[in-house]
Every structure is written in structure tokens, then in C-alpha cells.
Design a protein around this motif. Structure first.
Motif, PDB file in Angstrom:
ATOM      1  N   ARG A   1       0.864  -1.274   0.156  1.00  0.00           N
ATOM      2  CA  ARG A   1       0.202   0.187   0.034  1.00  0.00           C
ATOM      3  C   ARG A   1       1.046   1.220   0.018  1.00  0.00           C
ATOM      4  O   ARG A   1       0.333   2.448  -0.385  1.00  0.00           O
ATOM      5  CB  ARG A   1      -0.945   0.025   1.395  1.00  0.00           C
ATOM      6  CG  ARG A   1      -0.328   0.189   2.529  1.00  0.00           C
ATOM      7  CD  ARG A   1      -1.340   0.328   3.657  1.00  0.00           C
ATOM      8  NE  ARG A   1      -0.751   0.632   5.091  1.00  0.00           N
ATOM      9  CZ  ARG A   1      -1.318   1.689   5.499  1.00  0.00           C
ATOM     10  NH1 ARG A   1      -2.263   2.414   5.127  1.00  0.00           N
ATOM     11  NH2 ARG A   1      -0.749   2.015   6.570  1.00  0.00           N
ATOM     12  N   ASN A   2       2.246   1.166   0.252  1.00  0.00           N
ATOM     13  CA  ASN A   2       3.226   2.316   0.212  1.00  0.00           C
ATOM     14  C   ASN A   2       4.014   2.172  -0.959  1.00  0.00           C
ATOM     15  O   ASN A   2       4.943   2.872  -0.720  1.00  0.00           O
ATOM     16  CB  ASN A   2       3.832   2.456   1.648  1.00  0.00           C
ATOM     17  CG  ASN A   2       2.988   2.673   2.808  1.00  0.00           C
ATOM     18  OD1 ASN A   2       1.710   3.303   2.411  1.00  0.00           O
ATOM     19  ND2 ASN A   2       3.338   2.443   4.075  1.00  0.00           N
ATOM     20  N   ARG A   3       3.463   1.774  -2.201  1.00  0.00           N
ATOM     21  CA  ARG A   3       4.551   1.525  -3.235  1.00  0.00           C
ATOM     22  C   ARG A   3       3.885   2.091  -4.437  1.00  0.00           C
ATOM     23  O   ARG A   3       4.357   1.558  -5.748  1.00  0.00           O
ATOM     24  CB  ARG A   3       5.261   0.246  -3.297  1.00  0.00           C
ATOM     25  CG  ARG A   3       6.216  -0.207  -2.170  1.00  0.00           C
ATOM     26  CD  ARG A   3       7.307   1.070  -2.240  1.00  0.00           C
ATOM     27  NE  ARG A   3       8.570   0.381  -1.320  1.00  0.00           N
ATOM     28  CZ  ARG A   3       8.517   1.077  -0.080  1.00  0.00           C
ATOM     29  NH1 ARG A   3       7.384   1.830   0.449  1.00  0.00           N
ATOM     30  NH2 ARG A   3       9.437   0.513   0.738  1.00  0.00           N
ATOM     31  N   GLY A   4       2.978   2.687  -4.484  1.00  0.00           N
ATOM     32  CA  GLY A   4       2.079   3.066  -5.805  1.00  0.00           C
ATOM     33  C   GLY A   4       0.701   3.602  -5.168  1.00  0.00           C
ATOM     34  O   GLY A   4       0.516   4.250  -4.296  1.00  0.00           O
ATOM     35  N   TRP A   5      -0.250   3.703  -6.311  1.00  0.00           N
ATOM     36  CA  TRP A   5      -1.575   4.241  -6.099  1.00  0.00           C
ATOM     37  C   TRP A   5      -2.513   3.280  -5.716  1.00  0.00           C
ATOM     38  O   TRP A   5      -2.528   1.785  -6.047  1.00  0.00           O
ATOM     39  CB  TRP A   5      -1.740   4.535  -7.594  1.00  0.00           C
ATOM     40  CG  TRP A   5      -3.304   5.198  -7.503  1.00  0.00           C
ATOM     41  CD1 TRP A   5      -3.868   6.297  -6.871  1.00  0.00           C
ATOM     42  CD2 TRP A   5      -4.515   4.479  -7.899  1.00  0.00           C
ATOM     43  NE1 TRP A   5      -5.169   6.408  -7.237  1.00  0.00           N
ATOM     44  CE2 TRP A   5      -5.743   5.316  -7.798  1.00  0.00           C
ATOM     45  CE3 TRP A   5      -4.461   3.399  -8.924  1.00  0.00           C
ATOM     46  CZ2 TRP A   5      -6.839   4.921  -8.336  1.00  0.00           C
ATOM     47  CZ3 TRP A   5      -5.791   2.950  -9.380  1.00  0.00           C
ATOM     48  CH2 TRP A   5      -6.839   3.758  -9.004  1.00  0.00           C
ATOM     49  N   THR A   6      -3.059   3.626  -4.664  1.00  0.00           N
ATOM     50  CA  THR A   6      -4.447   2.907  -4.186  1.00  0.00           C
ATOM     51  C   THR A   6      -5.584   3.676  -4.153  1.00  0.00           C
ATOM     52  O   THR A   6      -5.478   4.871  -4.161  1.00  0.00           O
ATOM     53  CB  THR A   6      -3.896   2.267  -3.012  1.00  0.00           C
ATOM     54  OG1 THR A   6      -3.727   3.323  -1.936  1.00  0.00           O
ATOM     55  CG2 THR A   6      -2.952   1.263  -3.052  1.00  0.00           C
ATOM     56  N   SER A   7      -6.790   3.098  -4.208  1.00  0.00           N
ATOM     57  CA  SER A   7      -8.087   3.779  -4.127  1.00  0.00           C
ATOM     58  C   SER A   7      -8.916   2.820  -3.184  1.00  0.00           C
ATOM     59  O   SER A   7      -8.769   1.949  -3.079  1.00  0.00           O
ATOM     60  CB  SER A   7      -8.569   3.586  -5.463  1.00  0.00           C
ATOM     61  OG  SER A   7      -9.961   4.508  -5.470  1.00  0.00           O
ATOM     62  N   ALA A   8      -9.962   3.599  -2.647  1.00  0.00           N
ATOM     63  CA  ALA A   8     -11.200   3.115  -1.877  1.00  0.00           C
ATOM     64  C   ALA A   8     -10.475   2.635  -0.517  1.00  0.00           C
ATOM     65  O   ALA A   8     -10.101   3.533  -0.033  1.00  0.00           O
ATOM     66  CB  ALA A   8     -11.777   1.813  -2.680  1.00  0.00           C
ATOM     67  N   ALA A   9     -10.642   1.500  -0.112  1.00  0.00           N
ATOM     68  CA  ALA A   9     -10.252   1.320   1.208  1.00  0.00           C
ATOM     69  C   ALA A   9      -8.975   1.276   1.387  1.00  0.00           C
ATOM     70  O   ALA A   9      -7.788   0.715   0.739  1.00  0.00           O
ATOM     71  CB  ALA A   9     -11.042  -0.389   1.529  1.00  0.00           C
ATOM     72  N   ASP A  10      -8.518   1.573   2.852  1.00  0.00           N
ATOM     73  CA  ASP A  10      -7.312   1.524   3.353  1.00  0.00           C
ATOM     74  C   ASP A  10      -7.245   0.166   4.198  1.00  0.00           C
ATOM     75  O   ASP A  10      -7.882  -0.599   4.282  1.00  0.00           O
ATOM     76  CB  ASP A  10      -6.620   2.636   4.145  1.00  0.00           C
ATOM     77  CG  ASP A  10      -7.105   2.883   5.335  1.00  0.00           C
ATOM     78  OD1 ASP A  10      -8.237   2.103   5.744  1.00  0.00           O
ATOM     79  OD2 ASP A  10      -6.874   3.908   6.116  1.00  0.00           O
ATOM     80  N   ASP A  11      -5.976  -0.197   4.906  1.00  0.00           N
ATOM     81  CA  ASP A  11      -5.895  -0.963   5.793  1.00  0.00           C
ATOM     82  C   ASP A  11      -6.999  -1.185   6.873  1.00  0.00           C
ATOM     83  O   ASP A  11      -7.357  -2.441   7.399  1.00  0.00           O
ATOM     84  CB  ASP A  11      -4.617  -1.175   6.498  1.00  0.00           C
ATOM     85  CG  ASP A  11      -3.460  -1.387   5.946  1.00  0.00           C
ATOM     86  OD1 ASP A  11      -2.441  -1.729   6.425  1.00  0.00           O
ATOM     87  OD2 ASP A  11      -3.606  -2.103   4.538  1.00  0.00           O
ATOM     88  N   ASP A  12      -7.678  -0.052   7.094  1.00  0.00           N
ATOM     89  CA  ASP A  12      -8.566   0.045   8.158  1.00  0.00           C
ATOM     90  C   ASP A  12     -10.190  -0.180   7.371  1.00  0.00           C
ATOM     91  O   ASP A  12     -11.161  -0.071   8.106  1.00  0.00           O
ATOM     92  CB  ASP A  12      -8.596   1.226   9.071  1.00  0.00           C
ATOM     93  CG  ASP A  12      -7.267   1.236   9.778  1.00  0.00           C
ATOM     94  OD1 ASP A  12      -7.029   0.398  10.683  1.00  0.00           O
ATOM     95  OD2 ASP A  12      -6.320   2.019   9.465  1.00  0.00           O
TER      96      ASP A  12
END
Length: 308
Positions: free
Chosen positions: A78-89
Motif C-alpha cells: 500500500r505504500n509503493r504506488g497508487w491505491t483507491s477505496a479502502a485502506d488497511d482499516d
């Protein structure tokens, strides 16, 4: 007001100015130490680079899906590019582009990171474009210098050697570019998700910039109240982390903070997490936990599934 309430108390955190005289800087630092946070003035050029980086990231977030799909971390980190919507929580409230200081383990090694810690970079960075990469790296270099200037002033105020507190490069700086999307008309209440639930950063300190809808960042006071931080748009928010709390024997309190979702517009932010040299012991500079031998790098490696 108690923990969990969404009622907000407007407040202003102490101001650390890089140009202040030593006595004034120490006074404000100790005031901020009880908060775990402060505002930072005297770094206007770096703050302007943060603003430009946020705008460039916003353009990327507004782009087509194929462009964004190409920038998803191939390893799912999750800390190496683009993510959308939900995080770890599980909070489906924002898009984020997160980049470590070094692109991969080879670059970390070339940058002076000891071999025992290069595993922190086994997942490579993924960049959306050469232009955003160049701008982000320029900001990253500027914010590293700013953090080192700030930490030198903090070391002076605490009466310790700078190398004892943060030991200079190679640090483990992590850049996170975040855009929070509109949540117009969202009512107050504990049933609504937070953009970021309450937490303390692991870093020595974090620098946070904000733009868009104000009043979304809240910091917990010593009495358990959630106080709203409304920073000057030309300044950074400084949040002391768990590493600072441990290294100073609690003199610098780690700031417990959370982020509320926007209600009327967008909120953009850039967070920079500054760590000391990875071989720095985690014990206190002031003699407490003197027998502890664990290093900052070992702590990060143990937690790398959710960290760098």
C-alpha cells in the motif's frame, strides 16, 4: 467532550519558526511537546513544493482509469504506488499515491542504507509519470533538508547532539500524496467513518501539509479532548512520532491524531515521515531503557507489512 465524540474545539497549536531565537524556539517546542504537535514556519519554499506536488497528484487522480491502473503496486504494497477505496482499516474515502525515499533495494543500498535494512525496500516504488516523479523527488529532497534543520533546532533546545537524536542520512523518509474526495452534507455522528482513525506515527516526526476544506485534522489533548487543528495554508503541521517520544523519554509526546472526512469540498494533503538513521537505538537519550539494543530499522522491519 470525550473520546469518540465528533464535537470539535477549534484550537491553534504552538508555532515553531525556524528563524526564531533559541529561547523563543525552546518555549514553543515545550508547549508543542505537550500536544505532540506544532505548526512550522520558515519553510515556505518547501511548503510551496508540497502544494505543487499535491496539485500534480490531483491531476493524476482525475485522469483515466488505465493511467491509474498502470501505477498500482505490482506487489500490492500500500505504500509503493497508487491505491483507491479502502485502506488497511477499511475506510473507502480517498485515493492515495505513496512513495518511499528509495525506489528499490538497490537504490537504497546505493544511497547508504545498511544491508540489514534494505529489506524495507524490497517492494519497488511505482511512479505514474516521469514529470510527477521529478517533482516529488524535488519536494522530497527539500523536505529532508527542512526536517534536518528543524531537528537541529530541536536538538539545540533539548541540549543534545543532533547526531544523537536523528543521525542524519540515510533516513527512511516516506512520501504520501493523498486526495480526499468530497463527502458533501455528511452529518456528524459516530456512525460515520473517519478518513484516518486515531493513530500515532512511528516516525521521529511527520510534516503534514493541507489544502482544501480546513478543520479536518484533529489532535488529542492530554485530557482526552479532540482539538481541531486549523493550520495556516503556508505552513506545515509537525506531528511528533513514537520514535521521538521514546528517544526523548517522553519529553516529546507522540501526537495522537485522526482525520475527519470532508463535508463540503475536497481535502488534499502531503505527509512526510522522517526517521533517524536506521541503526539508531530505540532507547531514550536520557538514560531510561539504557539496556535496550533494538534499532529503529529493526522495529520497521518487524512492522513492514503496514509501514514503509
Amino acid at each position: 467532550m470525550t473520546r469518540g465524540d465528533w464535537a470539535m474545539t477549534t484550537s491553534v497549536v504552538p508555532l515553531l519558526d525556524l528563524h526564531d531565537a533559541p529561547a523563543r524556539f525552546r518555549e514553543q517546542l515545550l508547549a508543542g511537546a505537550s500536544w505532540g504537535a506544532a505548526e512550522l514556519a520558515g519553510a515556505e519554499q518547501c511548503r510551496e513544493l508540497a502544494r505543487r506536488t499535491e496539485l500534480a497528484a490531483s491531476e493524476f487522480f482525475a485522469g483515466d482509469e488505465s493511467e491509474k491502473a498502470a501505477s498500482v503496486s505490482p506487489s500490492g504494497h500500500r505504500n509503493r504506488g497508487w491505491t483507491s477505496a479502502a485502506d488497511d482499516d477499511g475506510q473507502p474515502v480517498y485515493d492515495r499515491l505513496s512513495i518511499a525515499r528509495f525506489d528499490d533495494a538497490a537504490a537504497a543500498s546505493a544511497g547508504g542504507v545498511p544491508a540489514e535494512y534494505t529489506g524495507l525496500y524490497e517492494h519497488p516504488n511505482v511512479w505514474p509519470s516521469p514529470e510527477l516523479k521529478a517533482l516529488t523527488e524535488r519536494f522530497r529532497d527539500s523536505v529532508v533538508r527542512t526536517c534536518e534543520q528543524l531537528l537541529a533546532r530541536i536538538s539545540e533546545a533539548l541540549g543534545v547532539k543532533p547526531d544523537d537524536l536523528f543521525a542524519g542520512a540515510p533516513d527512511n523518509t516516506n512520501i504520501t500524496l493523498t486526495e480526499y474526495h468530497p463527502r458533501a452534507g455528511l452529518p456528524a455522528g459516530d456512525g460515520n467513518p473517519l478518513s484516518f482513525p486515531e493513530h500515532k506515527d512511528r516516525s521521529l516526526l511527520s510534516l503534514l501539509s493541507e489544502s482544501g476544506e480546513p478543520g479536518r485534522l484533529q489532535i488529542e489533548s492530554l485530557t482526552g479532548e479532540w482539538l481541531t487543528c486549523r493550520p495556516d495554508p503556508a505552513r506545515f503541521v509537525v506531528l511528533f512520532g513514537l520514535t521521538a517520544e521514546k528517544r526523548t523519554g517522553g519529553l516529546l509526546r507522540a501526537g495522537n491524531h485522526r482525520v475527519l472526512p470532508p463535508r463540503t469540498g475536497r481535502r488534499r494533503s502531503t505527509s512526510n515521515f522522517y526517521f533517524p538513521h536506521l541503526a539508531t537505538p530505540t532507547g531514550s537519550l536520557f538514560g531510561e531503557v539504557a539496556a535496550e539494543r533494538e534499532t529503529v530499522g529493526q522495529v520497521l522491519l518487524a512492522a513492514r507489512g503496514r509501514s514503509l
